[in-house]
Scaffold this motif. Structure first.
Motif, mmCIF file in Angstrom:
data_model
loop_
_atom_site.group_PDB
_atom_site.id
_atom_site.type_symbol
_atom_site.label_atom_id
_atom_site.label_comp_id
_atom_site.label_asym_id
_atom_site.label_seq_id
_atom_site.Cartn_x
_atom_site.Cartn_y
_atom_site.Cartn_z
ATOM 1 N N LEU A 136 0.827 -1.210 0.000
ATOM 2 C CA LEU A 136 0.000 0.000 0.000
ATOM 3 C C LEU A 136 0.861 1.259 0.000
ATOM 4 O O LEU A 136 0.544 2.248 -0.684
ATOM 5 C CB LEU A 136 -0.931 -0.001 1.207
ATOM 6 C CG LEU A 136 -2.041 -1.061 1.211
ATOM 7 C CD1 LEU A 136 -2.820 -1.002 2.514
ATOM 8 C CD2 LEU A 136 -2.974 -0.877 0.020
ATOM 9 N N LEU A 143 -1.306 5.652 -7.197
ATOM 10 C CA LEU A 143 -2.726 5.860 -6.938
ATOM 11 C C LEU A 143 -3.054 7.333 -6.779
ATOM 12 O O LEU A 143 -4.092 7.812 -7.259
ATOM 13 C CB LEU A 143 -3.136 5.092 -5.680
ATOM 14 C CG LEU A 143 -3.113 3.558 -5.766
ATOM 15 C CD1 LEU A 143 -3.419 2.960 -4.396
ATOM 16 C CD2 LEU A 143 -4.109 3.054 -6.800
ATOM 17 N N SER A 202 -12.150 0.498 -3.664
ATOM 18 C CA SER A 202 -11.766 -0.699 -2.907
ATOM 19 C C SER A 202 -10.593 -0.445 -1.968
ATOM 20 O O SER A 202 -10.366 -1.215 -1.036
ATOM 21 C CB SER A 202 -11.416 -1.840 -3.860
ATOM 22 O OG SER A 202 -10.234 -1.552 -4.599
ATOM 23 N N PHE A 203 -9.834 0.630 -2.188
ATOM 24 C CA PHE A 203 -8.677 0.922 -1.349
ATOM 25 C C PHE A 203 -9.045 1.679 -0.071
ATOM 26 O O PHE A 203 -8.203 1.820 0.817
ATOM 27 C CB PHE A 203 -7.642 1.739 -2.124
ATOM 28 C CG PHE A 203 -6.865 0.931 -3.119
ATOM 29 C CD1 PHE A 203 -5.718 0.253 -2.737
ATOM 30 C CD2 PHE A 203 -7.287 0.830 -4.434
ATOM 31 C CE1 PHE A 203 -4.994 -0.501 -3.651
ATOM 32 C CE2 PHE A 203 -6.580 0.081 -5.356
ATOM 33 C CZ PHE A 203 -5.432 -0.595 -4.965
ATOM 34 N N LEU A 206 -8.773 -0.402 3.085
ATOM 35 C CA LEU A 206 -7.395 -0.864 3.234
ATOM 36 C C LEU A 206 -6.526 0.207 3.879
ATOM 37 O O LEU A 206 -5.803 -0.060 4.848
ATOM 38 C CB LEU A 206 -6.830 -1.253 1.871
ATOM 39 C CG LEU A 206 -7.523 -2.417 1.150
ATOM 40 C CD1 LEU A 206 -6.862 -2.673 -0.202
ATOM 41 C CD2 LEU A 206 -7.485 -3.680 1.999
ATOM 42 N N TYR A 207 -6.571 1.417 3.348
ATOM 43 C CA TYR A 207 -5.756 2.487 3.924
ATOM 44 C C TYR A 207 -6.295 2.937 5.278
ATOM 45 O O TYR A 207 -5.522 3.268 6.179
ATOM 46 C CB TYR A 207 -5.709 3.673 2.957
ATOM 47 C CG TYR A 207 -4.710 3.500 1.840
ATOM 48 C CD1 TYR A 207 -3.347 3.618 2.066
ATOM 49 C CD2 TYR A 207 -5.129 3.196 0.548
ATOM 50 C CE1 TYR A 207 -2.420 3.446 1.057
ATOM 51 C CE2 TYR A 207 -4.219 3.026 -0.477
ATOM 52 C CZ TYR A 207 -2.859 3.151 -0.222
ATOM 53 O OH TYR A 207 -1.950 2.971 -1.227
ATOM 54 N N SER A 210 -5.301 0.226 7.941
ATOM 55 C CA SER A 210 -4.007 -0.428 7.752
ATOM 56 C C SER A 210 -3.046 -0.226 8.923
ATOM 57 O O SER A 210 -2.109 -1.003 9.109
ATOM 58 C CB SER A 210 -3.338 0.089 6.474
ATOM 59 O OG SER A 210 -3.064 1.481 6.585
ATOM 60 N N GLY A 220 -3.728 8.242 1.046
ATOM 61 C CA GLY A 220 -4.425 7.019 0.654
ATOM 62 C C GLY A 220 -5.932 7.176 0.720
ATOM 63 O O GLY A 220 -6.660 6.710 -0.173
ATOM 64 N N SER A 224 -8.598 7.228 -2.540
ATOM 65 C CA SER A 224 -9.762 6.342 -2.604
ATOM 66 C C SER A 224 -11.045 7.132 -2.833
ATOM 67 O O SER A 224 -11.895 6.739 -3.643
ATOM 68 C CB SER A 224 -9.870 5.535 -1.306
ATOM 69 O OG SER A 224 -8.682 4.829 -1.032
ATOM 70 N N ALA A 385 -12.852 -4.643 2.645
ATOM 71 C CA ALA A 385 -12.577 -4.278 1.255
ATOM 72 C C ALA A 385 -13.019 -5.384 0.309
ATOM 73 O O ALA A 385 -13.621 -5.129 -0.739
ATOM 74 C CB ALA A 385 -11.085 -3.984 1.081
ATOM 75 N N TRP A 405 -7.394 -6.988 -10.377
ATOM 76 C CA TRP A 405 -7.238 -6.490 -9.012
ATOM 77 C C TRP A 405 -8.239 -7.152 -8.068
ATOM 78 O O TRP A 405 -7.916 -7.432 -6.912
ATOM 79 C CB TRP A 405 -7.398 -4.969 -8.967
ATOM 80 C CG TRP A 405 -7.524 -4.425 -7.578
ATOM 81 C CD1 TRP A 405 -8.561 -3.739 -7.040
ATOM 82 C CD2 TRP A 405 -6.562 -4.556 -6.511
ATOM 83 N NE1 TRP A 405 -8.333 -3.423 -5.729
ATOM 84 C CE2 TRP A 405 -7.105 -3.913 -5.382
ATOM 85 C CE3 TRP A 405 -5.313 -5.151 -6.420
ATOM 86 C CZ2 TRP A 405 -6.439 -3.849 -4.162
ATOM 87 C CZ3 TRP A 405 -4.637 -5.096 -5.198
ATOM 88 C CH2 TRP A 405 -5.200 -4.445 -4.099
#
Length: 460
Positions: A136, A143, A202-203, A206-207, A210, A220, A224, A385, A405
């Motif tokens: 990430l 990203l 979808s991120f 995650l961020y 995390s 991040g 997103s 996610a 992905w």
């Protein structure tokens, strides 16, 4: 409601000699694949009538690493692995039953590359939460840049990236300008705004969960949220669902009665009521409130109606890439990934993939209940996610890099769920002064570190 009890936990300092940092080279290759997924379609090539995006040229030789990991004992096969492999095998078999031999070969190659190869590459690479955090962090510049392009394209009402790349490749660009809510539906490096939206959305979990801190955390999140500028109902639904589940996780950590079991029970109950207590049914109600306009909602309901009729007529092998039966006035697009898979390849592949998603999410969620707080939060973030992505594609079809992905994220979910727990040796006896202080204050002595603290480090 009772307040959740917070057990004592003291994470050890980050060590460069931790078991998780033995070799980061595979993660660097995964990052390379991630950046390749962000390349625009003008860089695709066509061989024997089959489109070959750059990431497929990466995944083909990566198969050697996957087999090396399996036969070397580094990758232990699990039930989701067999589900994904079975889905890929059945897809290829179905294509040979419904298409010409050369078409079936090229199509099978494309489908297996985007699904099974992407999945097993992620399974072989990601073995710990540290690997995912590193991924990430290294993906963040790409990203962020692509997210900035999405925002700029949407606000200026002009496609920028793909026309620019086409000047060097010579591939024509035929992109119409769609507007919703006063914004242009930006595409960035993706062939359709929907793919860009679901990919970046979808991120968000995650961020958010995390454990990464500082400016990488905020960048991040912002990258997103840029999926909003695709103005896609699927992206907005994914953002809303991801944010809602993250907030619920935050609350559930502080209020004991709000457990995830309670959440799933309420979800099942609401679905049951919508399905049998309303004339429209759960899917129609979802499309009505999740779509940005009534036409889109009505069209998706019709797709479900006529699409399921096609599946009933061809339940085992589907129809391949032939035209599906529908009224003449309906468009040919099928905005439902699971339904599209069933129409093209029969019921077996989507059922097996859905089972892999369900098992992967369940195993990872169960693991999080026994992990230390930092790791547990990130494990639930990955599970959220994956769940949001799998749920979001009921209103959108995904293909090319977005599909790759999706299966990479599934591979990450399964790998973390089945990862071995490592035991860290105690750093020495507790100081005598600390023991006496605990006894003097009639408090329980500070407990030793938990046995499972392999991936509790926060990357700052």
């Amino acid at each position: 409601m009772a307040t959740a009890h917070r057990p004592y936990y003291a994470p050890p300092p980050i060590s460069r000699h931790s078991h998780a940092s033995s070799s980061d080279l595979p993660v660097y290759f995964a990052v390379l694949l991630g950046y390749i997924l962000l390349l625009p379609p003008q860089l695709n090539t066509t061989i024997l009538g089959s489109v070959l995006p750059p990431y497929r040229f990466f995944l083909i030789p990566a198969t050697l690493y996957v087999f090396g990991s399996i036969f070397g004992g580094r990758l232990r096969l699990t039930w989701p692995d067999f589900f994904v492999a079975g889905a890929a095998a059945w897809t290829s078999f179905a294509l040979f039953m419904t298409s010409k031999q050369i078409d079936a070969f090229t199509s099978s190659f494309a489908q297996v590359s985007d699904t099974a190869l992407a999945y097993f590459f992620a399974r072989a690479v990601f073995r710990s939460l540290r690997d995912v955090r590193l991924f990430l962090l290294l993906m963040l510049p790409g990203l962020a840049i692509m997210a900035g392009i999405l925002v700029f394209e949407s606000l200026t009402h002009n496609h920028i990236l793909q026309p620019f790349v086409s000047q060097f490749t010579g591939q024509s660009v035929n992109m119409r300008i769609d507007e919703r809510l006063g914004f242009m539906r930006a595409r960035g490096p993706f062939p359709h705004p929907i793919l860009a939206g679901i990919f970046f959305a979808s991120f968000l979990p995650l961020y958010w969960l995390s454990g990464i801190r500082g400016w990488p955390f905020f960048i991040g999140i912002l990258a997103s949220v840029a999926s909003f500028f695709t103005v896609s109902s699927a992206a907005l639904l994914a953002l809303a669902a991801g944010t809602g589940l993250v907030v619920y996780n935050f609350v559930s950590e502080r209020i004991a009665n709000l457990s995830w079991k309670f959440f799933f029970l309420i979800g099942v109950l609401v679905t049951f009521v919508l399905e049998f207590g309303t004339k429209a049914g759960a899917f129609s109600m979802l499309m009505r409130f999740a779509s940005l306009n009534s036409y889109s909602a009505y069209n998706r309901v019709l797709i479900w109606r006529y699409g399921t009729e096609n599946v009933e007529k061809n339940p085992w092998f589907g129809i391949g890439y032939a035209e599906w039966e529908r009224p003449d006035w309906m468009k040919g697009s099928i905005d439902h990934y699971w339904l599209l898979q069933a129409i093209q390849f029969g019921l077996i592949p989507p059922l097996l993939i859905a089972m892999a998603c369900a098992v992967g999410i369940y195993v990872l969620a169960q693991r999080s209940s026994h992990s230390n707080p930092i790791d547990a939060r990130f494990e639930r973030g990955v599970a959220i996610a994956m769940a949001v992505f799998a749920f979001g594609v009921v209103s959108v079809a995904i293909w090319l890099s977005a599909q790759a992905w999706f299966f990479m994220l599934l591979g990450i979910t399964v790998s973390l769920g089945y990862a071995e727990r490592h035991r860290i040796a105690p750093r020495g006896p507790m100081p005598v002064d600390a023991m006496r202080l605990a006894e003097h204050q009639s408090l329980p002595s500070p407990r030793p570190l938990p046995a499972e603290v392999g991936d509790n480090s926060e990357i700052r």
